[in-house]
Design a protein around this motif. Structure first.
Motif, PDB file in Angstrom:
ATOM      1  N   GLY A  60       0.833  -1.213   0.000  1.00 52.02           N
ATOM      2  CA  GLY A  60       0.000   0.000   0.000  1.00 52.02           C
ATOM      3  C   GLY A  60       0.860   1.252   0.000  1.00 52.02           C
ATOM      4  O   GLY A  60       0.572   2.233  -0.713  1.00 52.02           O
ATOM      5  N   LEU A  61       1.938   1.221   0.782  1.00 53.86           N
ATOM      6  CA  LEU A  61       2.841   2.391   0.823  1.00 53.86           C
ATOM      7  C   LEU A  61       3.561   2.548  -0.506  1.00 53.86           C
ATOM      8  O   LEU A  61       3.839   3.669  -0.942  1.00 53.86           O
ATOM      9  CB  LEU A  61       3.862   2.236   1.953  1.00 53.86           C
ATOM     10  CG  LEU A  61       3.332   2.426   3.375  1.00 53.86           C
ATOM     11  CD1 LEU A  61       4.413   2.092   4.401  1.00 53.86           C
ATOM     12  CD2 LEU A  61       2.830   3.857   3.594  1.00 53.86           C
ATOM     13  N   GLU A  62       3.868   1.430  -1.136  1.00 47.85           N
ATOM     14  CA  GLU A  62       4.514   1.493  -2.466  1.00 47.85           C
ATOM     15  C   GLU A  62       3.578   2.191  -3.464  1.00 47.85           C
ATOM     16  O   GLU A  62       3.994   3.072  -4.219  1.00 47.85           O
ATOM     17  CB  GLU A  62       4.840   0.061  -2.924  1.00 47.85           C
ATOM     18  CG  GLU A  62       5.398  -0.055  -4.320  1.00 47.85           C
ATOM     19  CD  GLU A  62       6.900   0.208  -4.356  1.00 47.85           C
ATOM     20  OE1 GLU A  62       7.647  -0.661  -3.896  1.00 47.85           O
ATOM     21  OE2 GLU A  62       7.287   1.284  -4.851  1.00 47.85           O
ATOM     22  N   ARG A  63       2.288   1.828  -3.408  1.00 50.41           N
ATOM     23  CA  ARG A  63       1.329   2.469  -4.332  1.00 50.41           C
ATOM     24  C   ARG A  63       1.194   3.965  -4.058  1.00 50.41           C
ATOM     25  O   ARG A  63       0.932   4.743  -4.956  1.00 50.41           O
ATOM     26  CB  ARG A  63      -0.058   1.795  -4.210  1.00 50.41           C
ATOM     27  CG  ARG A  63      -0.143   0.435  -4.903  1.00 50.41           C
ATOM     28  CD  ARG A  63      -1.594  -0.043  -5.019  1.00 50.41           C
ATOM     29  NE  ARG A  63      -2.180  -0.344  -3.724  1.00 50.41           N
ATOM     30  CZ  ARG A  63      -2.066  -1.518  -3.094  1.00 50.41           C
ATOM     31  NH1 ARG A  63      -1.395  -2.507  -3.657  1.00 50.41           N
ATOM     32  NH2 ARG A  63      -2.631  -1.714  -1.921  1.00 50.41           N
ATOM     33  N   VAL A  78       3.496  10.049  -0.530  1.00 53.95           N
ATOM     34  CA  VAL A  78       4.306  10.082   0.693  1.00 53.95           C
ATOM     35  C   VAL A  78       5.481  11.038   0.504  1.00 53.95           C
ATOM     36  O   VAL A  78       5.759  11.891   1.358  1.00 53.95           O
ATOM     37  CB  VAL A  78       4.828   8.661   1.052  1.00 53.95           C
ATOM     38  CG1 VAL A  78       5.843   8.729   2.188  1.00 53.95           C
ATOM     39  CG2 VAL A  78       3.677   7.737   1.425  1.00 53.95           C
ATOM     40  N   ALA A  79       6.151  10.926  -0.653  1.00 60.68           N
ATOM     41  CA  ALA A  79       7.337  11.765  -0.898  1.00 60.68           C
ATOM     42  C   ALA A  79       6.944  13.244  -0.899  1.00 60.68           C
ATOM     43  O   ALA A  79       7.602  14.074  -0.247  1.00 60.68           O
ATOM     44  CB  ALA A  79       7.984  11.378  -2.221  1.00 60.68           C
ATOM     45  N   ILE A  94      14.372   8.022  -0.134  1.00 60.20           N
ATOM     46  CA  ILE A  94      14.561   7.649   1.277  1.00 60.20           C
ATOM     47  C   ILE A  94      13.256   7.781   2.084  1.00 60.20           C
ATOM     48  O   ILE A  94      12.810   6.816   2.700  1.00 60.20           O
ATOM     49  CB  ILE A  94      15.672   8.516   1.921  1.00 60.20           C
ATOM     50  CG1 ILE A  94      16.990   8.301   1.159  1.00 60.20           C
ATOM     51  CG2 ILE A  94      15.846   8.164   3.391  1.00 60.20           C
ATOM     52  CD1 ILE A  94      18.167   9.109   1.679  1.00 60.20           C
ATOM     53  N   GLN A  95      12.668   8.977   2.064  1.00 58.00           N
ATOM     54  CA  GLN A  95      11.498   9.195   2.933  1.00 58.00           C
ATOM     55  C   GLN A  95      10.337   8.282   2.557  1.00 58.00           C
ATOM     56  O   GLN A  95       9.607   7.810   3.435  1.00 58.00           O
ATOM     57  CB  GLN A  95      11.035  10.665   2.856  1.00 58.00           C
ATOM     58  CG  GLN A  95      12.062  11.711   3.271  1.00 58.00           C
ATOM     59  CD  GLN A  95      12.218  11.845   4.791  1.00 58.00           C
ATOM     60  OE1 GLN A  95      11.898  10.926   5.535  1.00 58.00           O
ATOM     61  NE2 GLN A  95      12.734  12.979   5.231  1.00 58.00           N
ATOM     62  N   ALA A  96      10.166   8.048   1.228  1.00 58.26           N
ATOM     63  CA  ALA A  96       9.059   7.183   0.807  1.00 58.26           C
ATOM     64  C   ALA A  96       9.525   5.752   0.569  1.00 58.26           C
ATOM     65  O   ALA A  96       8.752   4.810   0.730  1.00 58.26           O
ATOM     66  CB  ALA A  96       8.422   7.746  -0.468  1.00 58.26           C
ATOM     67  N   GLY A  97      10.790   5.573   0.182  1.00 56.46           N
ATOM     68  CA  GLY A  97      11.283   4.232  -0.160  1.00 56.46           C
ATOM     69  C   GLY A  97      11.559   3.366   1.062  1.00 56.46           C
ATOM     70  O   GLY A  97      11.199   2.178   1.085  1.00 56.46           O
ATOM     71  N   LEU A  98      12.190   3.947   2.087  1.00 59.34           N
ATOM     72  CA  LEU A  98      12.581   3.130   3.249  1.00 59.34           C
ATOM     73  C   LEU A  98      11.385   2.521   3.992  1.00 59.34           C
ATOM     74  O   LEU A  98      11.458   1.346   4.380  1.00 59.34           O
ATOM     75  CB  LEU A  98      13.412   3.968   4.239  1.00 59.34           C
ATOM     76  CG  LEU A  98      14.934   3.917   4.084  1.00 59.34           C
ATOM     77  CD1 LEU A  98      15.588   4.712   5.215  1.00 59.34           C
ATOM     78  CD2 LEU A  98      15.450   2.485   4.111  1.00 59.34           C
ATOM     79  N   PRO A  99      10.289   3.254   4.196  1.00 59.60           N
ATOM     80  CA  PRO A  99       9.164   2.640   4.913  1.00 59.60           C
ATOM     81  C   PRO A  99       8.617   1.397   4.197  1.00 59.60           C
ATOM     82  O   PRO A  99       8.227   0.422   4.852  1.00 59.60           O
ATOM     83  CB  PRO A  99       8.105   3.757   4.951  1.00 59.60           C
ATOM     84  CG  PRO A  99       8.903   5.021   4.865  1.00 59.60           C
ATOM     85  CD  PRO A  99      10.057   4.709   3.974  1.00 59.60           C
ATOM     86  N   VAL A 146      -3.367   3.623   4.961  1.00 56.94           N
ATOM     87  CA  VAL A 146      -2.859   2.450   4.233  1.00 56.94           C
ATOM     88  C   VAL A 146      -3.104   1.173   5.046  1.00 56.94           C
ATOM     89  O   VAL A 146      -3.526   0.144   4.503  1.00 56.94           O
ATOM     90  CB  VAL A 146      -1.351   2.640   3.912  1.00 56.94           C
ATOM     91  CG1 VAL A 146      -0.707   1.345   3.457  1.00 56.94           C
ATOM     92  CG2 VAL A 146      -1.177   3.732   2.861  1.00 56.94           C
ATOM     93  N   ALA A 147      -2.858   1.237   6.361  1.00 59.19           N
ATOM     94  CA  ALA A 147      -3.059   0.050   7.210  1.00 59.19           C
ATOM     95  C   ALA A 147      -4.531  -0.338   7.221  1.00 59.19           C
ATOM     96  O   ALA A 147      -4.889  -1.520   7.207  1.00 59.19           O
ATOM     97  CB  ALA A 147      -2.563   0.348   8.621  1.00 59.19           C
TER      98      ALA A 147
END
Ligand code: NAD
Length: 473
Positions: free
Chosen positions: A75-78, A83-84, A101-106, A184-185
């Protein structure tokens, strides 16, 4: 935007008790949202929901918990672009860095915890005992603003993988991304009460630490707040995990070739200026052979000129603002007193950029410190400020690196890699990169000395939320 809302037990509720907190864009100084300031009553509702959800969540087979974590990662990937952009507007991180980083790491945090939960030894035989790994219970998580969603994701993904339930209090400076995670959760079908988000300030945070149904506290933030949280938690007592500040040293050994020295300086300036210096692992002390000081300073100036400051949404910007007016004033005060204490200003300084009329921008700054005892060599600045120090050989370099209350991160550069590893082993830090070794998101992350205790990320990060239980047969 979910103005003034709180996510409790799978529902969005209004905080009725306290006025909201304005969230500012540090590049424009304009208001981009209003977050709830959770009250003790809001915290109580969230903790009770987490406590009620704990028996069923902890009893789920680990593979099922892992599936939920994977769904949240997906969901975070979508939502990665959202997010970024959101974190860039809350924190000021240049958009290209936010995307990575801010969107990729989570995304990676949730996926890694899902995979690694399956590798935990959940039970072992010890003589006539069956020793099992049991979740700690309800976790209170308190996080800072610099990598806000990664810091939340590291805690939430590990705690949920372990079978714990959690209440998160994000930073009041960047709380909106936490609400996006709750969305997302929710979409991933996470059972109500397993994850609860209560935005707020120190009042909210203290209510969470002190709540009788919170079994353990996981905190990332400053040393001062870590101390206060430890004191409050000790009254119960309950376990705390502390990820605090740093003043990390990069050592250049005497045997460096010109090429490797160039790479080392490039890497150190990049680390120091990443997110405008607001990175807990930033390499902020550069320790160089005394005879190399002048050429190193010249190279550092050239490298710092390659970080154009500007609108963080512009893909050409490499340096955004610092997060707030307060942070801006603090960083400038550090630079001013460093010069008063005898440091030589070699790049940057306190002057505003002529082309930037709004926003909390600080120039990339380099100072040559007279020695390691001055405050600019000891205090965490949390701005784009590099302190250069001279060493008189390897034992002196190691002594200077270790002459700090902190021990979070560090770097060693030498022509002989094995020797650089041997030097790194003598530095009391939780995390040291050898000759440009890259960040590893599944290696244990955390500090020694006053940088805190406990480890996050990877398998070790999940184990932090477990305790043992022995059944004798
Ligand atoms: P901070 O300590 O001011 O705030 C962190 C969080 O604690 C915020 O959510 C804040 O609302 C809350 N808080 C403040 N006072 C509290 C209290 N009395 N009780 C409970 N909660 C309270 O830190 P910050 O300015 O948000 O973040 C910067 C600091 O975080 C720096 O020192 C940095 O090095 C550190 N940091 C450490 C790591 C790490 O992993 N070691 C990572 C990122 C940041």
């Amino acid at each position: 935007m979910r103005d003034r809302l709180i996510y409790i037990n799978g529902r969005w509720v209004d905080s009725r008790h306290r006025a909201g907190i304005d969230v500012l864009n540090p590049a424009t100084e304009g208001v981009i949202g209003v977050a709830a300031a959770g009250s003790a009553g809001d915290v109580d509702g969230a903790v009770r929901a987490a406590s009620a959800a704990f028996p069923a969540w902890s009893a789920l087979p680990v593979a099922e918990r892992a599936n939920y974590l994977r769904a949240i990662g997906d969901g975070l990937e979508r939502r990665r672009a959202d997010v970024a952009a959101l974190i860039t507007s809350e924190v000021g991180t240049p958009l290209t860095v936010s995307q990575r980083i801010q969107a990729g790491l989570p995304v990676a945090d949730f996926r890694n915890s899902a995979d690694l939960a399956l590798e935990i030894e959940w039970a072992v035989e010890v003589g006539n005992s069956l020793v099992s790994a049991e979740p700690l219970g309800v976790i209170g998580a308190i996080t800072p603003w610099n990598y806000p969603l990664h810091q939340i994701a590291a805690k939430v993904s590990a705690a949920l993988a372990a079978g714990c339930t959690i209440v998160v209090k994000p930073s009041e400076l960047a709380p909106l991304n936490a609400l996006l995670l709750a969305e997302v959760a929710d979409e991933a079908g996470l059972p109500p009460g397993v994850l609860n988000i209560v935005p707020g300030d120190r009042v909210t945070g203290e209510a969470l630490v002190e709540h009788e149904l919170v079994d353990a506290v996981s905190f990332t933030g400053s040393l001062v707040t870590g101390r206060r949280i430890s004191e409050l938690a000790a009254r119960a007592p309950k376990r705390v995990l502390l990820e605090l500040g740093g003043k990390s040293a990069c050592i250049l050994l005497n045997d460096l070739s010109a090429d490797t020295e160039r790479q080392a300086l490039d890497d150190t300036v990049k680390s120091c200026l990443l997110n405008s210096g607001q990175t807990c692992t930033a390499l902020t002390r550069l320790i160089v052979p005394r005879e190399r000081v002048e050429p190193v300073l010249e190279s550092v100036c050239t490298l710092m000129d390659r970080y154009p400051a500007g609108d963080p949404m512009d893909p050409d910007t490499k340096l955004g603002p610092v997060v707030s007016r307060e942070q801006y004033d603090t960083v400038l005060a550090h630079i001013e007193s460093a010069v008063d204490d005898g440091a030589r200003l070699v790049h940057g300084g306190v002057e505003r950029f002529a082309h930037l009329t709004h926003g909390y921008y600080v120039r990339p700054t380099a100072l040559l410190a007279p020695d390691n005892s001055v405050p600019i060599a000891q205090d965490e600045v949390f701005g784009p400020v590099l302190t250069v120090l001279a060493h008189d050989g390897e034992p002196d370099a190691v002594r200077i690196a270790n002459d700090s209350v902190y021990g979070l991160s560090g770097a060693v550069w030498g022509e002989d890699r094995d020797h650089a590893v041997a030097v790194a082993r003598r530095i009391r830090s939780g995390h040291i990169d050898i000759c440009g070794g890259r960040f590893n998101p599944i290696a244990p992350f955390g500090g020694m000395k006053r940088s805190g205790f406990g480890r996050e990320l990877g398998r070790h990060g999940i184990e932090e939320y477990l305790q043992t239980k022995s059944l004798q047969r």
